[in-house]
Design an enzyme around this catalytic site. Structure first.
Site, short mmCIF file in Angstrom:
data_model
loop_
_atom_site.label_atom_id
_atom_site.label_comp_id
_atom_site.label_asym_id
_atom_site.label_seq_id
_atom_site.Cartn_x
_atom_site.Cartn_y
_atom_site.Cartn_z
N HIS A 1 0.92 -1.21 0.23
CA HIS A 1 -0.06 -0.06 0.13
C HIS A 1 0.83 1.32 0.03
O HIS A 1 1.76 1.51 0.78
CB HIS A 1 -0.78 -0.03 1.18
CG HIS A 1 -2.05 -0.77 0.95
ND1 HIS A 1 -3.41 -0.44 1.67
CD2 HIS A 1 -2.28 -1.88 0.27
CE1 HIS A 1 -4.24 -1.54 1.25
NE2 HIS A 1 -3.81 -2.38 0.32
N LYS B 1 0.61 0.12 15.09
CA LYS B 1 2.03 0.14 15.38
C LYS B 1 2.49 -1.09 16.37
O LYS B 1 3.43 -1.69 16.59
CB LYS B 1 2.49 1.21 16.26
CG LYS B 1 2.72 2.57 15.28
CD LYS B 1 3.95 2.45 14.55
CE LYS B 1 4.17 3.62 13.58
NZ LYS B 1 4.00 2.93 12.22
N PRO C 1 -4.77 0.91 18.42
CA PRO C 1 -4.53 0.53 17.24
C PRO C 1 -4.65 1.51 16.12
O PRO C 1 -4.32 0.89 14.97
CB PRO C 1 -5.72 -0.57 17.02
CG PRO C 1 -6.82 -0.22 18.03
CD PRO C 1 -6.02 0.37 19.21
N TYR D 1 -9.42 5.92 7.13
CA TYR D 1 -9.32 6.28 8.40
C TYR D 1 -10.59 7.51 8.53
O TYR D 1 -10.19 8.56 7.88
CB TYR D 1 -8.22 6.85 8.83
CG TYR D 1 -7.02 5.71 9.27
CD1 TYR D 1 -6.36 5.10 8.32
CD2 TYR D 1 -6.86 5.13 10.52
CE1 TYR D 1 -5.43 4.10 8.57
CE2 TYR D 1 -5.79 4.17 10.74
CZ TYR D 1 -5.28 3.56 9.83
OH TYR D 1 -4.26 2.58 9.97
N TYR E 1 3.87 6.75 9.97
CA TYR E 1 3.16 5.65 9.85
C TYR E 1 3.58 4.56 8.82
O TYR E 1 3.58 3.37 9.29
CB TYR E 1 1.97 6.03 8.84
CG TYR E 1 1.08 4.95 8.63
CD1 TYR E 1 -0.37 5.10 9.38
CD2 TYR E 1 0.77 3.84 7.63
CE1 TYR E 1 -1.34 4.04 9.23
CE2 TYR E 1 -0.31 2.90 7.56
CZ TYR E 1 -1.43 3.10 8.41
OH TYR E 1 -2.00 2.06 8.52
C1 PHB Z 1 -6.51 -3.99 10.61
O1 PHB Z 1 -6.42 -4.33 9.54
O2 PHB Z 1 -6.88 -4.67 11.72
C2 PHB Z 1 -6.02 -2.59 11.31
C3 PHB Z 1 -5.48 -1.78 10.22
C4 PHB Z 1 -5.06 -0.64 10.72
C5 PHB Z 1 -4.90 -0.30 11.88
C6 PHB Z 1 -5.85 -0.94 12.75
C7 PHB Z 1 -6.17 -2.22 12.40
O3 PHB Z 1 -4.75 1.08 12.25
#
Ligand code: PHB
Ligand code: APR
Length: 404
Positions: free
Chosen positions: A72, A310, A306, A214, A398
């Site tokens: 990605h 990280k 989450p 997000y 990130y």
């Molecule tokens: C997930 O795919 O479970 C996931 C992805 C990004 C995040 C948290 C969880 O920031």
């Protein structure tokens, strides 16, 4: 039983550490309280930083990831019905991330360990770390009895034994036993909990976007992620203590639709929900990450919410740092790198704590949020969207800070 390094816990931290030590010719034994199927199914975030990808490749554990993982080059921030893409390679000089689920990382490492590595004992619960201050630490453990022993979490029947070693690495997660071997008074903890959690679902439907989304919304945060080209992973901010079963599938899809809504034609694809669970949100750091011959790694030492993805990447940094330090000790006799293990890891840990906190407060709606707070969040998002410097700051964090 005797080994050089006792590893408690077969999550990403313990499994990768066993692999790194095996590759360096150092023997270890991994003790894991749960059974293999449980470890291989536990759902966690699956975003691998560039540095984590490089470590897995160098460890010879990336063959399937390189075939099935999804590279990605950015994420989308969604707010006020608008969409802003953060372009990682353009902002970081070429860095990207890999979407490859934590379950798959664990499966690959387990298969390698069972084929080529030292002992990996499932349904074997560490009970206590003893004599960590001496040169001869020990782990007392219980192996499930011949009757099967269940999930290892019952504290019931089984055979007790002791593993003697030179070093113990506690990779046993937030609720493990290793941290308890650090006497209170020696260590210090830093903690913050959040008044909300994430309701996560897995759904058999192709992801509605080719990158992670997000979303900040007045009703709360939402995240669109994926496990594969045919499986979506989605999250909704929910009040702390929410029971996943209290949300019907219809309510979940309707709420996701509201929070992801845009002014263009973008649409959320629905599909059968195959799993539902609620994750609490916490920031936590235990300092130092070492006591005598006991070293803490991964979630045993620190937790991040989450939102920054990280957790796994921090665990990888810790065990790479420990493995390097032990190889250095073996080759040169010098304990220098073991002595700086905790400080080295903590510098990176606190950067991830900062970033995960920033992402969390940028995107979630606190129960006591005021209109002022709402406007500030949008202003922070506008700043990221409108300033290359602010976008670069997010993209660098990130895609990951260097290990060591
Ligand atoms: C997930 O795919 O479970 C996931 C992805 C990004 C995040 C948290 C969880 O920031
Ligand atoms: N004895 C043996 N094993 C134990 C014990 C014990 N007393 N207590 C816990 N465990 C095991 C758990 O069953 C689990 O498999 O330790 C393992 C810890 O794994 P994780 O919780 O995944 O922790 P870690 O390896 O540090 O993971 C780092 O990766 O899993 C992702 O995002 C997650 O932040 C986490 C990161």
């Amino acid at each position: 039983m005797r080994t050089t390094v006792s590893i408690i816990g077969a999550g990403p931290a313990g499994l990768l550490l066993a692999r790194l030590l095996h590759n360096a010719g150092i023997d270890s034994v991994v003790l894991e309280s749960r059974d293999r199927a449980y470890v291989e199914r536990r759902q966690r975030a699956g975003i691998l930083e560039q540095g984590t990808v490089d470590v897995l490749r160098a460890a010879g554990a990336a063959e399937r990831m390189d075939r099935e993982g999804l590279r990605h080059d950015g994420i989308e921030l969604r707010y006020d019905r608008r969409r802003h893409r953060v372009d990682f390679p353009a902002l970081t000089g070429g860095k990207s991330v890999m979407v490859y689920a934590q379950t798959e990382v664990c499966k690959d490492l387990i298969a390698l360990q069972l084929d080529e590595g030292g002992p990996l004992l499932f349904e074997t619960e560490a009970l206590a770390v003893e004599d960590a201050e001496t040169g001869h630490p020990r782990v007392r453990f219980r192996h499930a009895g011949a009757d099967g022993g269940g999930d290892g979490a019952d504290g019931g029947s089984g055979v007790e034994d002791v593993l003697e070693c030179d070093y113990v690495v506690g990779c046993d997660g937030f609720r493990g036993v290793a941290r308890a071997a650090v006497p209170s008074g020696v260590g210090r903890t830093f903690e913050r909990t959040y008044p909300f959690g994430w309701l996560g679902i897995l759904a058999d439907v192709p992801p509605s976007h080719d990158e992670l989304v997000y979303a900040r919304h007045d009703r709360g945060f939402a995240l669109l992620s994926m496990r594969s080209p045919s499986v979506s992973r989605l999250y909704l901010q929910v009040p702390e203590g929410t029971d996943a079963g209290s949300w019907s599938d219809e309510e979940i899809w309707a709420e996701l639709e509201r929070r992801f809504e845009t002014d263009d034609e973008w649409a959320l694809r629905r599909g059968p929900i195959t799993q539902k669970s609620v994750t609490p949100m916490r920031s936590y750091v235990h300092e130092p990450m070492r006591h005598g011959r006991l070293f803490l790694a991964g979630d045993a030492a620190h937790i991040v919410p989450p939102t920054g993805a990280k957790g796994l990447n921090l665990a990888v940094g810790d065990v790479v740092t420990f493995a390097r330090a032990l190889v250095h000790r073996t080759r040169t006799g010098s304990e220098d790198l073991l002595d700086t293990y905790s400080a080295t890891c903590l510098r990176r840990v606190w950067q991830a704590e900062r970033f995960s906190y920033d992402m969390t407060t940028l995107l979630h709606r606190a129960p006591d949020a005021t209109p002022f707070d709402d406007r500030l969040q949008v202003a922070r998002l506008d700043r990221i969207a409108g300033s290359r410097a602010a976008g670069t700051d997010l993209a660098e964090a990130y895609t990951g800070f260097p290990i060591g």
